[in-house]
Structures are given as structure tokens and as C-alpha cells.
Write a protein that holds these residues in place. Structure first.
Motif, PDB file in Angstrom:
ATOM      1  N   VAL A  96       0.822  -1.217   0.000  1.00 33.58           N
ATOM      2  CA  VAL A  96       0.000   0.000   0.000  1.00 33.58           C
ATOM      3  C   VAL A  96       0.858   1.270   0.000  1.00 33.58           C
ATOM      4  O   VAL A  96       0.376   2.357   0.293  1.00 33.58           O
ATOM      5  CB  VAL A  96      -0.986   0.015   1.200  1.00 33.58           C
ATOM      6  CG1 VAL A  96      -2.045  -1.050   1.040  1.00 33.58           C
ATOM      7  CG2 VAL A  96      -0.258  -0.142   2.536  1.00 33.58           C
ATOM      8  N   GLU A  97       2.152   1.122  -0.340  1.00 27.59           N
ATOM      9  CA  GLU A  97       3.055   2.291  -0.338  1.00 27.59           C
ATOM     10  C   GLU A  97       2.665   3.296  -1.423  1.00 27.59           C
ATOM     11  O   GLU A  97       2.029   2.946  -2.431  1.00 27.59           O
ATOM     12  CB  GLU A  97       4.498   1.836  -0.578  1.00 27.59           C
ATOM     13  CG  GLU A  97       5.081   0.969   0.512  1.00 27.59           C
ATOM     14  CD  GLU A  97       5.136   1.636   1.882  1.00 27.59           C
ATOM     15  OE1 GLU A  97       5.659   2.752   1.975  1.00 27.59           O
ATOM     16  OE2 GLU A  97       4.647   1.033   2.850  1.00 27.59           O
ATOM     17  N   HIS A  98       3.140   4.515  -1.240  1.00 22.15           N
ATOM     18  CA  HIS A  98       2.999   5.575  -2.244  1.00 22.15           C
ATOM     19  C   HIS A  98       3.864   5.216  -3.450  1.00 22.15           C
ATOM     20  O   HIS A  98       4.875   4.516  -3.320  1.00 22.15           O
ATOM     21  CB  HIS A  98       3.483   6.895  -1.616  1.00 22.15           C
ATOM     22  CG  HIS A  98       3.253   8.102  -2.455  1.00 22.15           C
ATOM     23  ND1 HIS A  98       4.236   8.649  -3.254  1.00 22.15           N
ATOM     24  CD2 HIS A  98       2.154   8.876  -2.618  1.00 22.15           C
ATOM     25  CE1 HIS A  98       3.744   9.717  -3.864  1.00 22.15           C
ATOM     26  NE2 HIS A  98       2.484   9.880  -3.492  1.00 22.15           N
ATOM     27  N   GLY A 121      -5.812  -2.538   5.812  1.00 24.57           N
ATOM     28  CA  GLY A 121      -4.583  -1.960   5.253  1.00 24.57           C
ATOM     29  C   GLY A 121      -3.378  -2.102   6.162  1.00 24.57           C
ATOM     30  O   GLY A 121      -2.364  -1.429   5.966  1.00 24.57           O
ATOM     31  N   ASN A 145      -1.163   5.610   5.846  1.00 25.68           N
ATOM     32  CA  ASN A 145      -1.517   5.531   4.432  1.00 25.68           C
ATOM     33  C   ASN A 145      -2.234   6.792   3.951  1.00 25.68           C
ATOM     34  O   ASN A 145      -3.129   7.303   4.627  1.00 25.68           O
ATOM     35  CB  ASN A 145      -2.375   4.290   4.173  1.00 25.68           C
ATOM     36  CG  ASN A 145      -2.633   4.091   2.702  1.00 25.68           C
ATOM     37  OD1 ASN A 145      -3.626   4.589   2.175  1.00 25.68           O
ATOM     38  ND2 ASN A 145      -1.723   3.430   2.024  1.00 25.68           N
ATOM     39  N   VAL A 329      -4.159   0.553  -3.539  1.00 21.27           N
ATOM     40  CA  VAL A 329      -4.438   0.441  -2.097  1.00 21.27           C
ATOM     41  C   VAL A 329      -5.783  -0.262  -1.883  1.00 21.27           C
ATOM     42  O   VAL A 329      -5.896  -1.188  -1.069  1.00 21.27           O
ATOM     43  CB  VAL A 329      -4.423   1.833  -1.427  1.00 21.27           C
ATOM     44  CG1 VAL A 329      -4.839   1.745   0.031  1.00 21.27           C
ATOM     45  CG2 VAL A 329      -3.052   2.477  -1.552  1.00 21.27           C
TER      46      VAL A 329
END
Ligand code: PLP
Length: 371
Positions: A96-98, A121, A145, A329
Motif C-alpha cells: 500500500v506504499e505511495h 490496510g 496511508n 491500495v
């Protein structure tokens, strides 16, 4: 008649605070000297830089020499993920990283595995224990997040990394200035932050690097930032970043409580009209960050209809002209497609009011009732 604009996309960027604006003004017009020069006109900017470094360090429980100024979250993340010290080794990042983490890791060809998350998440400690190996050199999991606000159990994850001899990085762009942060309590080796997410200016941020760790510079040139990040220092923005962070940290309890009240106010208004919705993310989340899904609706359509009413929010999906793509995400949390496509993100900031929360909810109610 045009409605007054209501801005509720503070996870994307925030308004510069008055304190930050006042702090930066002298360094643009009167004290504009290059901080690296040896003459007396450089003294004020040089002193201001040192003071900003101290202030920022204090706000996150670090030492001043552990703070390196950068151009923002993207650069700080790239600096760690693309660092030659990890060349040839394996890196674990969460799913779920940028994109500034995901794309940097992909490009460096060091990505070993995406750590899966649960329905809220969260990267569980068990997930990391199962994925980590002797070959892993770095683990990178975000502190909070940006789409769903979930706060990750960083202290537990960092302990596991340390026990396996790995370094740990956290992208704290959505967390710094919004929740209490102490790098020692978290046990992280690197932490990225960005000023425009906490009422500072755009294009400036910092990277915390734990003392004793040798990171190679990403940007080469002059000797600024102890030879670690070349380029004439953006003194005005750095000073403003420190002022914005100091102000937010000083009022953190008050802001957190206020933002939770805005969330409650928004949901109470929807509940009053028996609107059915699904809130995404964990209970432990960034105050003011609301990711909410409406079954069978298009998040894009909601965004545009709110825009026509002067309300700025965001979707949980990246769109192209033909199709609405569900974000990575929302896919990672396994949100059913009918809900994922109807997801919006409302992110309140300290300049929002209860009237804003009520107005957004009322506008949504109108849209939902006339679909
Ligand atoms: N990381 C996260 C979690 C973010 O939300 C963002 C910005 O949206 C970034 C990194 C990038 O930060 P910047 O805009 O300062 O490059």
C-alpha cells in the motif's frame, strides 16, 4: 451564484500556515544570502538553517545532525530506496506504499516482495516475519496511508527488521505534524517527511537518517547538508517548514480532537439521512482522513459533482478517460469492486470547520438521492 470553496483534500496538500508564511518572508527579500558563503551576509540564513534543523529534530525526537533537508517526500523516499548501499540486496515494501516508494524500488530492481495487508490496510508483524530472510537488507513500510489513513504498527515491524539485521525505513509523509512521532520509540533508521502535508510550503521536506548509518548521497554537487545532499539550501522554505511543524506539534492534542469531531459531525449528518456507506481503513488512523465507499456509484462522478458545488475532495481511484481504475491500495485491502469504484477520500485539515463537514455531507446526500 458560485458557492464558497470548501477545501477538504488536505492529504493531497495543505494551506500554508500564517506562522510559516511570516517565518519565511525575511529569507526571500532581506536575508536572501547564500547560506554556504563565508561573508557576514550569510550569517542570518546559516543560523536560521541550524535553528530549523534543531526545531525539526526536536519535533520527532531526533538529533539535529540526523536531519537532512530535501525537496520533499518523493526525494526522501527515492534517496533511501534507490541507495547504492542496497545494491544487489533485497528490499521488502508494503503493497500500500505511495508510488514514490513502489516505482523507486521497481526501478532499482531491488524489490523482493510486496508485503500484503489485511482488510484495514495493516501489515501484520506475522506477515513480516514470514517474508523476511537473511538476504533482506531493507524493509520500508509507511507510517500512515495516504488513501485510507491507516496507521501501521511501525514499532513492532521495525523491531522484527532489527532482529534480522535489516534497516527500516518509514514514509511518514502523512503522519508528521498529524500524530506524535518519536524516532526512538518507533525504532526506525530512516524517516521521510514533506512540509506541504503539515501546513508548510511545497517542494521541501526532510529525511531522518539514524546517526551511524552511512547512506550515499542521491544528489551530487556542492558540500551542502554535510556532503549528503547537494544544492543551494532553500532557506525560506526550510525555515517555514520548521515553523509549521513546531506549531502543529505544539497544538497536536487540540488538532487531533478537533479533526475527530469533524469526522463525527460528517458521519452523523449522513446517518441522519440513513445513507448507507462503508468506511475504509483501520480504527487507528490519521485524524481527519475519511475514505468512504458508496455501493454502485462512481467516485469520479461524485468528485465532479462536488466540484461543481465548490467542494474539493479526492477519489480512491485513479481514473483515465475511458475507465475508472481501482487504486492499488483499495485492491490490496480487497475492497469489492462495486465499493472500490465508488470510493472518495475526504481529508479535513485544521482550517476546516464543522459547517464544512455538514455542507460536504449535505452535498453528498443530495447527490446520492438524485443519482
Ligand atoms: N508519500 C506519501 C504517503 C504521500 O502521500 C506523498 C504525497 O502525496 C508523498 C510520499 C510524496 O510527497 P511529496 O509531494 O512531498 O513529494
Amino acid at each position: 451564484m458560485m458557492n464558497k470553496m470548501i477545501y477538504a483534500d488536505n492529504a493531497a496538500t495543505t494551506r500554508l500556515s500564517d506562522v510559516a508564511l511570516q517565518a519565511m518572508l525575511p529569507y526571500m527579500q532581506s536575508e536572501y544570502g547564500n547560506a554556504s558563503q563565508p561573508y557576514s551576509f550569510a550569517r542570518a540564513p546559516k543560523t536560521a538553517l541550524a535553528k530549523a534543523r534543531e526545531t525539526i529534530a526536536k519535533c520527532i525526537g531526533a538529533l539535529p545532525e540526523e536531519i537532512y533537508f530535501t525537496s520533499g517526500g518523493t526525494e526522501s523516499n527515492n534517496w533511501v530506496l534507490r541507495n547504492s548501499i542496497f545494491c544487489g540486496s533485497e528490499v521488502l515494501v508494503s503493497s500500500v506504499e505511495h508510488d514514490s516508494i513502489l516505482n523507486a524500488a521497481k526501478e532499482a530492481e531491488i524489490l523482493d516482495y510486496y508485503l500484503p495487508v489485511d482488510g484495514d490496510g495493516i501489515v501484520s508483524p506475522e506477515t513480516l516475519i514470514n517474508a523476511i530472510s537473511d538476504r533482506t537488507a531493507l524493509v520500508s513500510v509507511m507510517l500512515a496511508n495516504n488513501e485510507i489513513g491507516t496507521i501501521e504498527p511501525i514499532a513492532e515491524l521495525a523491531t522484527i527488521a532489527r532482529e534480522h539485521g535489516c534497516l527500516f525505513h518509514t514514509d511518514a509523509v502523512q503522519a508528521v505534524g498529524h500524530i506524535e512521532i518519536d524516532v526512538h520509540d518507533l525504532g526506525v533508521d530512516f524517516l521521510s517527511a514533506s512540509a506541504h502535508k503539515f501546513n508548510g510550503p511545497k517542494g521541501v521536506g526532510f529525511l531522518y537518517v539514524r546517526k551511524g548509518i552511512t547512506l550515499h548521497p542521491l544528489i551530487l554537487g556542492g558540500a551542502q547538508e554535510s556532503n549528503m545532499r547537494a544544492g543551494t539550501e532553500n532557506v525560506a522554505s526550510i525555515v517555514a517548514m520548521a515553523a509549521a511543524l513546531e506549531e502543529n506539534v505544539l497544538h497536536l492534542q487540540e488538532y487531533k480532537k478537533y479533526l475527530r469531531q469533524l469526522e463525527e459531525c460528517f458521519f452523523a449528518q449522513l446517518a441522519g439521512e440513513s445513507i448507507k456507506c462503508h468506511r475504509n481503513g483501520a480504527l487507528s488512523s490519521i485524524p481527519g482522513n475519511i475514505s468512504v465507499s458508496f455501493d454502485g456509484l462512481s467516485g469520479e462522478a461524485i468528485l465532479h459533482r462536488l466540484d461543481l458545488k465548490g467542494i474539493m475532495i479526492s477519489t480512491g481511484s485513479a481514473c483515465d478517460s475511458k475507465d475508472t481504475q481501482v487504486s492499488h491500495v483499495l485492491k490490496a485491502i480487497n475492497l469489492p469492486e462495486n465499493l472500490a469504484k465508488g470510493t472518495i477520500r475526504i481529508s479535513f485539515g485544521k482550517y476546516n470547520t464543522q459547517d464544512d463537514a455538514i455542507a460536504i455531507a449535505n452535498a453528498l446526500i443530495q447527490i446520492l438521492k438524485t443519482r
